[in-house]
Design a protein around this motif. Structure first.
Motif, PDB file in Angstrom:
ATOM      1  N   GLN A 145      -6.703  15.751  -0.808  1.00  0.00           N
ATOM      2  CA  GLN A 145      -7.156  16.147   0.534  1.00  0.00           C
ATOM      3  C   GLN A 145      -5.976  16.655   1.335  1.00  0.00           C
ATOM      4  O   GLN A 145      -4.962  15.966   1.478  1.00  0.00           O
ATOM      5  N   PHE A 240      -2.629  14.335   0.815  1.00  0.00           N
ATOM      6  CA  PHE A 240      -3.054  13.022   0.322  1.00  0.00           C
ATOM      7  C   PHE A 240      -3.392  13.107  -1.158  1.00  0.00           C
ATOM      8  O   PHE A 240      -4.135  13.996  -1.588  1.00  0.00           O
ATOM      9  N   PRO A 242      -3.560  10.492  -5.096  1.00  0.00           N
ATOM     10  CA  PRO A 242      -3.834   9.132  -5.576  1.00  0.00           C
ATOM     11  C   PRO A 242      -2.633   8.190  -5.451  1.00  0.00           C
ATOM     12  O   PRO A 242      -2.822   6.982  -5.378  1.00  0.00           O
ATOM     13  N   LEU A 243      -1.420   8.729  -5.405  1.00  0.00           N
ATOM     14  CA  LEU A 243      -0.244   7.863  -5.364  1.00  0.00           C
ATOM     15  C   LEU A 243       0.327   7.672  -3.969  1.00  0.00           C
ATOM     16  O   LEU A 243       1.289   6.920  -3.784  1.00  0.00           O
TER      17      LEU A 243
ATOM     18  N   GLY C 260       3.311   5.286   0.665  1.00  0.00           N
ATOM     19  CA  GLY C 260       3.082   5.024  -0.754  1.00  0.00           C
ATOM     20  C   GLY C 260       2.548   3.623  -0.962  1.00  0.00           C
ATOM     21  O   GLY C 260       2.202   2.926  -0.008  1.00  0.00           O
ATOM     22  N   ALA C 261       2.510   3.212  -2.211  1.00  0.00           N
ATOM     23  CA  ALA C 261       1.865   1.938  -2.534  1.00  0.00           C
ATOM     24  C   ALA C 261       2.659   0.753  -2.020  1.00  0.00           C
ATOM     25  O   ALA C 261       2.098  -0.288  -1.705  1.00  0.00           O
ATOM     26  N   THR C 262       3.983   0.880  -1.930  1.00  0.00           N
ATOM     27  CA  THR C 262       4.770  -0.280  -1.520  1.00  0.00           C
ATOM     28  C   THR C 262       5.183  -0.222  -0.063  1.00  0.00           C
ATOM     29  O   THR C 262       5.786  -1.149   0.441  1.00  0.00           O
ATOM     30  N   ARG C 263       4.881   0.889   0.586  1.00  0.00           N
ATOM     31  CA  ARG C 263       5.292   0.975   1.978  1.00  0.00           C
ATOM     32  C   ARG C 263       4.494   2.027   2.708  1.00  0.00           C
ATOM     33  O   ARG C 263       3.974   2.956   2.113  1.00  0.00           O
ATOM     34  N   ALA C 264       4.443   1.890   4.025  1.00  0.00           N
ATOM     35  CA  ALA C 264       3.811   2.896   4.867  1.00  0.00           C
ATOM     36  C   ALA C 264       4.892   3.511   5.722  1.00  0.00           C
ATOM     37  O   ALA C 264       5.859   2.857   6.084  1.00  0.00           O
TER      38      ALA C 264
ATOM     39  N   ARG D 151     -10.208   5.598   4.755  1.00  0.00           N
ATOM     40  CA  ARG D 151     -10.040   5.471   3.302  1.00  0.00           C
ATOM     41  C   ARG D 151      -9.920   4.004   2.931  1.00  0.00           C
ATOM     42  O   ARG D 151      -9.227   3.247   3.587  1.00  0.00           O
ATOM     43  N   ASN D 225     -13.064  11.019   4.197  1.00  0.00           N
ATOM     44  CA  ASN D 225     -13.219   9.740   3.486  1.00  0.00           C
ATOM     45  C   ASN D 225     -12.625   9.793   2.091  1.00  0.00           C
ATOM     46  O   ASN D 225     -12.655  10.835   1.437  1.00  0.00           O
ATOM     47  N   SER D 226     -12.138   8.634   1.656  1.00  0.00           N
ATOM     48  CA  SER D 226     -11.797   8.487   0.241  1.00  0.00           C
ATOM     49  C   SER D 226     -12.015   7.041  -0.151  1.00  0.00           C
ATOM     50  O   SER D 226     -11.779   6.132   0.652  1.00  0.00           O
ATOM     51  N   HIS D 228     -10.297   5.542  -2.295  1.00  0.00           N
ATOM     52  CA  HIS D 228      -9.026   4.900  -2.662  1.00  0.00           C
ATOM     53  C   HIS D 228      -7.918   5.378  -1.733  1.00  0.00           C
ATOM     54  O   HIS D 228      -7.981   6.468  -1.184  1.00  0.00           O
ATOM     55  N   CYS D 229      -6.902   4.531  -1.577  1.00  0.00           N
ATOM     56  CA  CYS D 229      -5.724   4.881  -0.779  1.00  0.00           C
ATOM     57  C   CYS D 229      -4.583   3.974  -1.207  1.00  0.00           C
ATOM     58  O   CYS D 229      -4.657   2.753  -1.042  1.00  0.00           O
ATOM     59  N   ALA D 230      -3.538   4.582  -1.759  1.00  0.00           N
ATOM     60  CA  ALA D 230      -2.424   3.809  -2.328  1.00  0.00           C
ATOM     61  C   ALA D 230      -1.761   2.900  -1.297  1.00  0.00           C
ATOM     62  O   ALA D 230      -1.292   1.804  -1.627  1.00  0.00           O
ATOM     63  N   THR D 231      -1.740   3.326  -0.034  1.00  0.00           N
ATOM     64  CA  THR D 231      -1.018   2.580   1.004  1.00  0.00           C
ATOM     65  C   THR D 231      -1.864   1.448   1.590  1.00  0.00           C
ATOM     66  O   THR D 231      -1.423   0.750   2.494  1.00  0.00           O
ATOM     67  N   ASP D 234      -6.822   2.632   5.179  1.00  0.00           N
ATOM     68  CA  ASP D 234      -6.360   3.729   6.043  1.00  0.00           C
ATOM     69  C   ASP D 234      -7.479   4.091   7.009  1.00  0.00           C
ATOM     70  O   ASP D 234      -8.453   4.738   6.619  1.00  0.00           O
ATOM     71  N   THR D 252       0.228  -2.852  10.131  1.00  0.00           N
ATOM     72  CA  THR D 252       0.848  -3.369   8.907  1.00  0.00           C
ATOM     73  C   THR D 252       0.873  -4.886   9.010  1.00  0.00           C
ATOM     74  O   THR D 252       0.727  -5.441  10.102  1.00  0.00           O
ATOM     75  N   GLY D 268       6.198  -1.942   5.877  1.00  0.00           N
ATOM     76  CA  GLY D 268       5.438  -2.407   4.726  1.00  0.00           C
ATOM     77  C   GLY D 268       4.131  -1.633   4.640  1.00  0.00           C
ATOM     78  O   GLY D 268       3.815  -0.830   5.518  1.00  0.00           O
ATOM     79  N   PRO D 269       3.362  -1.849   3.568  1.00  0.00           N
ATOM     80  CA  PRO D 269       2.099  -1.118   3.419  1.00  0.00           C
ATOM     81  C   PRO D 269       1.062  -1.579   4.458  1.00  0.00           C
ATOM     82  O   PRO D 269       1.226  -2.614   5.100  1.00  0.00           O
ATOM     83  N   HIS D 270       0.031  -0.789   4.600  1.00  0.00           N
ATOM     84  CA  HIS D 270      -1.051  -1.150   5.503  1.00  0.00           C
ATOM     85  C   HIS D 270      -1.762  -2.401   5.010  1.00  0.00           C
ATOM     86  O   HIS D 270      -1.667  -2.763   3.838  1.00  0.00           O
TER      87      HIS D 270
END
Lengths: 336, 336, 336, 336
Positions: A145, A240, A242-243, C260-264, D151, D225-226, D228-231, D234, D252, D268-270
């Protein structure tokens, strides 16, 4: 050192002339403008000659390349003539407002397309370039996206709007070029226009719009435009995948945050003008043009990219007018 | 399930009572307060018994542990009596304003120190705990500079200040405990007090201060305090090392940003009250206390940590009064 | 148009030469450097003459003003000679490492002090200038606490450090000038030096420091310095008053945020070099110098400001060495 | 004190039961679930009775109101039966996946609509509520563009998706309710579905989508919309008007920022789960329900809002399936 001429001594011509003057590998030789005093003033600032005749540029032996900053209706003829005269061309966007004339231009320069670069400056914005490179590197996986929010600080005069070709060809075209740049395989365009500004509505144009573009790969791009924004120039982009995601945020003039009794962490407003926001872009754009001409390689974006953006703008215009989604020939927009 | 009593039914006693009521491994049995109606109201909210006599708590067979939320001058006697009665103790900070009395307390509970935990809630703040763990993990290398900015929304009444033991023992002590927590090997304290608030100055106390603490390892800690802050509770901490830094930032009540004509990205003000800012801390603190008592292990921070913070507060007070730097016995503050 | 010469064709000389070349009201005429090839290269870039002799600058009829970018030990003599030759002077900081020589300089130019400006570039940083103006306007009330965190990306070579005059005169002096700029009535300095870098420790200097400065008004300034910072140039400042606070934050090279997956919300690192971070400052500084010379007014900061910063640096050095707080003659630092 | 029963002892039933237990004006009396052990476990935690029969809830004299947390297909019958039994109802979204059955429900409770509240929790999110109030107050002028990015951290199992009614009725419905809440006069819906996840595609459903909604007033809403969201979770929203904009940003878990060599200011991630992200919402939602029932007023959102969201979800589903824009009966969605 590449020798250049600038055709058109208006606001954007002045930006390019200054970039040339500051570029270590380029020299400004000639400035052409039908208004002689404009040409002379700009030329004098950078130690170049001035002329009112484009022919002088085409005939000048000491000019390797031209930067076309004239009004849009003149672009096609000047591109064709410049290429015919053996000059490399950097042309301000758009190629033209008519796809037919763009195609005529492409036909006329056939075999010499690599001598023409289109000035979609945003591709050269350091932040956009960074996001593009990181997306290409696979950092966020396949792009799913792409969301672009692009708002100007204030609407141009209705008289300008009336001749602009409409919001999609005049303003959205920058964002559509971003879609071409990031995705490039658009198959359908759906646009909704908004008429919130009575003066602009009176010209028959929209002053805000939302465009959705679907692609062959399954990714979807969304563009949200407005001709006005109280906070200043609002230019955001989110890629945006998948990772993860990468966002372009808005710069502010200074790096000051205020904390007061009614709020925490208030920054100043966004930069208020595109020349200020995108100053670095024009330098990087020129740099790419000079390097390409010197190396004899095709600069990107080229005429085909200019055409692709116009195809999308036409589709968006039609969609907004008819209320139907509009299919796009993927081949027409997949320029790379 | 651990059975608890709360001594002192004031503001902080109510916080602890609610935490106990909500804790799956704890049960509130008894609330004691010399003002019977206060004890009864709080007890009734959580289905516990009420009493005006601390002795009832000490003698209650169905009470395993007590949380001491009484006025500071009562802490030492209640700690000693509770431990003697076989109860585990979670005592609100500080142990006492007098180092001599703290030492008397330590002597009285000798051999049973592991039965007493001090309520330095900030250690249990999720953000502080995360930073502490990441520093310990080596993420930023050896800690070189610890900077704490700690400001209250508004000063307490001068009458409170007059009996508080002074800004260093009353307010800075939380930040000094952070220094003990992160560094622990302080050898010298230098403090500057500010008297910007006439009412507080009239009590002889400071309303703002800057404290510098040097350590045996070479790291330096800086604490910047103020009794007032227009933006609300301002509680920041920065741990800086050779590989990077970790910052604690201020939360806001909501996650809203406003962008208007005169500014971009304004958030709402910071949280305005320590109970609101640190609500999660008190639950985590209780959790550690319950788990330690059940496991028979020593909770941290303990009495020695309470003593270390007071040693530093005394040194800061002396430094601010004399204008001299004050040496500290490293053994007194290296609690772990 | 003001005609200028640059003395010293090194890194900072090149920055000033380029600023002059780009300034509409200034012209670069002459570049002097004992290394002829350096002078010639820089001069050629901007169409100026080159010389190896400072005397040529002093004698040049077409030079109105000089920018002194030579090594520090030469500053005083060149300032004196330039003023005597009727030239206005913009001199890179510091005046000198010796207060005695600074005083000799002041005596020599007595009556002509308004012809000399010191290059404390940070005063001209757009963000610092904004904060200063907003503090002066009363937006946050009377300044109570000024907190400066100033860290370089990486330490200079030990050989440079050995001749630098020490961290306080070489690095902290910029921050001390900020204190003069914002507060100006310092009465006492307390400094703690850190020796975390063995190479720098071997020279006898510190590589990190914390300085506390108290003022007659009751405000307190804190400076936290380090010769290294993993995230790049770290230059923050917080002005705190009863009505709120203003913070200078660190710019990043681009306006990209990664999620990303480990951080925003991760931005790129800070700008990594002072010429990059402070590029705009040098232009604004030159602008003020040119405008002052043309108008015949005294540029700020002047020699007295250069002296004030050195007085504070000397005091900080003494405090760090002796472990004592050092009183400062308020008159010596209250330059305005 | 209002007496409540919870029907359905699953994940969301447990959330509501805990909210009731903690609410000072509410008491949990009964938990019903066909799986007796689930009902008993949840009931025991909060001192309530348990039953496997919904009839017991309807017949209970000591139950004033019920919270319906059963599977969606049971909602309509349980709403009708509860209202008939004189109970007020808070029903989890959606009313039903079939508009026909929703209309049957509305017909059955005609005259008693004010006794039914729909659990669109996001309206009660403190940040959403703040933005809504500030928009209503006119702070940003008339709402022109509403942009929602929503997301989920990860897709539910394909087996769940297969019975969910499709992404628009299952996931987007929350965002569509936001559109109803902020705008309410939708006249056309255009939706694009994406099939990026093979497992979900195999069920025939989409796993991502972009929806554009135009309104009678000229405002346009966009939903992205999604699944999935790695972070992490969302959930953003931007209300844009002529005077400015208001943004909902992602919280967070902690307030820590890391600055390292390759990046500055990483949080950190969401938050990773809706129960965590929206915990405060459920409490505020219950509070509104309890207050409305006690006052005898109509809670908002009600059944009509549940119907409006379904109308929009049906339109989006049809648009995404047919590739056509779908007109909407404005009266059907203008609930207030």
């Amino acid at each position: 050192v590449l020798s250049l001429a600038v055709i058109g001594a208006g606001r954007i011509g002045a930006v390019h002339a200054a970039s040339v003057a500051a570029h270590p590998g380029a020299e400004l030789r000639l400035v052409a403008d039908p208004v002689g005093s404009s040409a002379e003033t700009l030329a004098a600032q950078h130690g170049a000659r001035a002329t009112t005749r484009v022919e002088d540029v085409l005939e000048a032996d000491d000019v390797d390349a031209v930067i076309i900053c004239s009004p849009t209706p003149l672009h096609v003829d000047q591109i064709i003539a410049s290429v015919a005269a053996g000059k490399a061309v950097l042309c301000e966007k758009p190629v033209d407002l008519s796809l037919e004339r763009v195609d005529r231009c492409l036909a006329a320069v056939a075999g010499q397309e690599h001598r023409v670069m289109m000035g979609f400056n945003r591709r050269f914005d350091p932040s956009v370039a960074e996001i593009h490179a990181r997306v290409r590197s696979g950092e966020i996986g396949a792009l799913e996206q792409l969301t672009i929010i692009s708002r100007d600080p204030a609407a141009p005069p209705a008289s300008y709007v009336a001749q602009s070709g409409g919001i999609f060809r005049d303003m959205t075209i920058h964002d559509l070029d971003m879609v071409t740049h990031f995705l490039g395989d658009v198959v359908e365009v759906s646009a909704v226009g908004q008429q919130l500004d009575a003066d602009i509505a009176a010209t028959g144009d929209f002053d805000a719009a939302v465009v959705t573009l679907t692609t062959a790969s399954g990714a979807v791009a969304t563009i949200i435009n407005s001709r006005h924004c109280a906070t200043g120039y609002d230019q955001r982009l989110e890629a945006f995948g998948p990772l993860g995601s990468l966002q372009l945020t808005n710069p502010t003039a200074t790096h000051v945050r205020h904390f007061g009794a009614t709020r925490a962490e208030a920054t100043g407003p966004h930069l208020d003008f595109f020349l200020e926001r995108y100053a670095a872009d024009y330098r990087a754009e020129l740099d790419h043009f000079v390097a390409s001409v010197v190396a004899g390689t095709a600069p990107v974006p080229g005429l085909a990219d200019g055409r692709a953006a116009l195809v999308l703008a036409d589709a968006a215009t039609r969609s907004a007018r008819t209320g139907e989604r509009v299919r796009v020939d993927a081949a027409a927009v997949a320029t790379h």
